[in-house]
Design an enzyme around this catalytic site. Structure first.
Site, PDB file in Angstrom:
ATOM      1  CB  SER A 141      -0.851  -0.006   1.285  1.00 23.36           C
ATOM      2  OG  SER A 141      -1.461   1.249   1.499  1.00 23.36           O
ATOM      3  CE1 TYR A 154      -4.561  -2.335   4.872  1.00 23.79           C
ATOM      4  CE2 TYR A 154      -3.443  -0.228   4.645  1.00 23.79           C
ATOM      5  CZ  TYR A 154      -4.125  -1.294   4.085  1.00 23.79           C
ATOM      6  OH  TYR A 154      -4.373  -1.300   2.732  1.00 23.79           O
TER       7      TYR A 154
HETATM    8  N1  NAD Z   1      -8.824   0.018  -1.058  1.00 27.35           N
HETATM    9  C1  NAD Z   1      -7.732   0.727  -0.864  1.00 27.35           C
HETATM   10  O1  NAD Z   1      -7.754   1.981  -0.796  1.00 27.35           O
HETATM   11  C2  NAD Z   1      -6.400   0.037  -0.766  1.00 27.35           C
HETATM   12  C3  NAD Z   1      -5.238   0.826  -0.726  1.00 27.35           C
HETATM   13  C4  NAD Z   1      -4.002   0.192  -0.615  1.00 27.35           C
HETATM   14  C5  NAD Z   1      -3.927  -1.193  -0.553  1.00 27.35           C
HETATM   15  N2  NAD Z   1      -5.075  -1.926  -0.585  1.00 27.35           N
HETATM   16  C6  NAD Z   1      -4.947  -3.381  -0.478  1.00 27.35           C
HETATM   17  O2  NAD Z   1      -5.600  -4.017  -1.555  1.00 27.35           O
HETATM   18  C7  NAD Z   1      -5.941  -5.355  -1.163  1.00 27.35           C
HETATM   19  C8  NAD Z   1      -7.380  -5.647  -1.544  1.00 27.35           C
HETATM   20  O3  NAD Z   1      -8.249  -4.872  -0.730  1.00 27.35           O
HETATM   21  P1  NAD Z   1      -9.582  -4.166  -1.294  1.00 27.35           P
HETATM   22  O4  NAD Z   1      -9.366  -2.711  -1.203  1.00 27.35           O
HETATM   23  O5  NAD Z   1      -9.990  -4.780  -2.570  1.00 27.35           O
HETATM   24  O6  NAD Z   1     -10.596  -4.536  -0.095  1.00 27.35           O
HETATM   25  P2  NAD Z   1     -11.930  -5.415  -0.048  1.00 27.35           P
HETATM   26  O7  NAD Z   1     -12.372  -5.361   1.375  1.00 27.35           O
HETATM   27  O8  NAD Z   1     -12.878  -4.975  -1.097  1.00 27.35           O
HETATM   28  O9  NAD Z   1     -11.403  -6.882  -0.405  1.00 27.35           O
HETATM   29  C9  NAD Z   1     -10.589  -7.630   0.478  1.00 27.35           C
HETATM   30  C10 NAD Z   1     -10.892  -9.106   0.311  1.00 27.35           C
HETATM   31  O10 NAD Z   1     -10.049  -9.842   1.213  1.00 27.35           O
HETATM   32  C11 NAD Z   1     -10.861 -10.865   1.794  1.00 27.35           C
HETATM   33  N3  NAD Z   1     -10.327 -11.315   3.083  1.00 27.35           N
HETATM   34  C12 NAD Z   1     -10.378 -10.667   4.280  1.00 27.35           C
HETATM   35  N4  NAD Z   1      -9.831 -11.405   5.249  1.00 27.35           N
HETATM   36  C13 NAD Z   1      -9.413 -12.555   4.665  1.00 27.35           C
HETATM   37  C14 NAD Z   1      -8.759 -13.720   5.141  1.00 27.35           C
HETATM   38  N5  NAD Z   1      -8.445 -13.859   6.445  1.00 27.35           N
HETATM   39  N6  NAD Z   1      -8.470 -14.711   4.261  1.00 27.35           N
HETATM   40  C15 NAD Z   1      -8.813 -14.590   2.961  1.00 27.35           C
HETATM   41  N7  NAD Z   1      -9.443 -13.514   2.434  1.00 27.35           N
HETATM   42  C16 NAD Z   1      -9.729 -12.505   3.283  1.00 27.35           C
HETATM   43  C17 NAD Z   1     -12.232 -10.234   1.962  1.00 27.35           C
HETATM   44  O11 NAD Z   1     -13.251 -11.199   2.152  1.00 27.35           O
HETATM   45  C18 NAD Z   1     -12.346  -9.470   0.644  1.00 27.35           C
HETATM   46  O12 NAD Z   1     -12.892 -10.284  -0.365  1.00 27.35           O
HETATM   47  C19 NAD Z   1      -5.673  -5.422   0.343  1.00 27.35           C
HETATM   48  O13 NAD Z   1      -4.415  -6.025   0.573  1.00 27.35           O
HETATM   49  C20 NAD Z   1      -5.624  -3.971   0.751  1.00 27.35           C
HETATM   50  O14 NAD Z   1      -4.878  -3.754   1.917  1.00 27.35           O
HETATM   51  C21 NAD Z   1      -6.302  -1.355  -0.677  1.00 27.35           C
END
Ligand code: NAD
Length: 277
Positions: A141, A154
């Protein structure tokens, strides 16, 4: 990995957000998919959205459960015969200060965000070694290089994922495996909606609305940028214009930028507390 067609991609967090969009776009590019998540309904919805006629399999996997992740890697190879790419994407967040967060919630975030990526990397590495070319894509991130207040586990876990990725890049440089460290900015997904919070003054709905306002990149766009990084074997992939600007500001003002964000968020929280009572 120039040509994705016919490759087997294992992907965590495929039930929502960036992971769902990665699955859709990778299927369009002819990839066979091994999709994992804790959310069965969400995974089934993702699979219903896939087009093309490649092989798709789904697995209920808690990435924080080491034994389950290792068993999943074996299942993927048994089902698909090989695995060419692992994308460690599953993630969760919290919205509580270090002082107030319980160890239970801290561990929940850290175990998924850091150990989930570590287990996914180590469990798949022996199978990736067997391929002519293979890739590891680990989602960190912008919080892997600057912290955001009230999201301590995080921030710490994403910094750790960045360190893990950079170590892997060094250690695997003379092998068939390329590693991409991905650093998204704000992406409009369910991440805040699914976060854990101990705060009582700012209800979840409000936080979700605030996040949606500042998250400037869609999950579709984020997925296409990540796939672009994979195809080009990029070692580091920023995702979103905000990530590019933040990256620059952090390099120019390593402590100053962090202080500014802390000041701005602290002031906003104080105002919210005052208006709440
Ligand atoms: N959305 C943002 O602004 C952002 C920014 C930087 C990084 N990220 C990273 O992107 C990645 C995807 O996140 P997103 O934004 O799509 O969020 P999201 O909440 O839409 O999706 C996350 C997914 O991870 C799954 N998950 C949660 N706990 C789990 C576990 N213990 N085992 C297996 N699956 C699990 C959830 O069920 C969900 O389907 C993450 O690593 C997040 O940290 C997101």
């Amino acid at each position: 990995m120039k040509n994705l067609s016919g490759k087997v991609v294992a992907l965590t967090g495929a039930a929502s957000g960036i992971g769902r969009c990665l699955a859709i776009q990778l299927a369009d590019k002819g990839c066979h998919l091994a999709l994992a998540d804790v959310d069965r309904k969400g995974l089934e919805e993702t699979i219903a959205l896939l087009s093309g006629n490649t092989k798709v399999s789904m697995y209920i996997v808690d990435v924080a459960d080491k034994d389950r992740v290792y068993a999943w890697a074996e299942e993927v190879v048994a089902d698909h015969g090989q695995v060419d790419v692992i994308i460690n994407n599953a993630g969760v967040a919290s919205t509580t200060s270090i002082e107030d967060i319980s160890y239970q919630d801290f561990d929940w975030v850290f175990n998924i965000v850091f150990y989930g990526v570590l287990y996914g990397t180590k469990a798949f590495l022996p199978y990736l070694r067997l391929r002519p070319e293979a890739n590891i894509v680990n989602i960190s991130s912008v919080n892997g290089f600057f912290p955001f207040p009230n999201n301590g586990p995080y921030n710490a876990a994403k910094h750790a994922v960045k360190g893990l990725n950079q170590t892997l890049i060094q250690e695997l440089r003379n092998t068939n495996i390329r590693v991409t460290s991905v650093h998204p900015g704000g992406i409009k997904t369910n991440i805040v909606r699914n976060s854990r919070s101990a705060d009582d003054f700012l209800e979840k709905d409000k936080k979700v609305k605030e996040f949606d306002k500042v998250a400037g990149t869609t999950a579709e766009k984020a997925a296409s940028i990540i796939i672009g990084g994979l195809v080009k074997n990029r070692k580091r992939q920023l995702v979103g214009k905000d990530a590019v600007v933040i990256d620059l500001l952090v390099r120019m003002f390593p402590q100053g930028f962090s202080d500014l964000v802390g000041f701005a968020v602290g002031r906003k929280d104080r105002k919210s507390r005052q208006s709440a009572g």
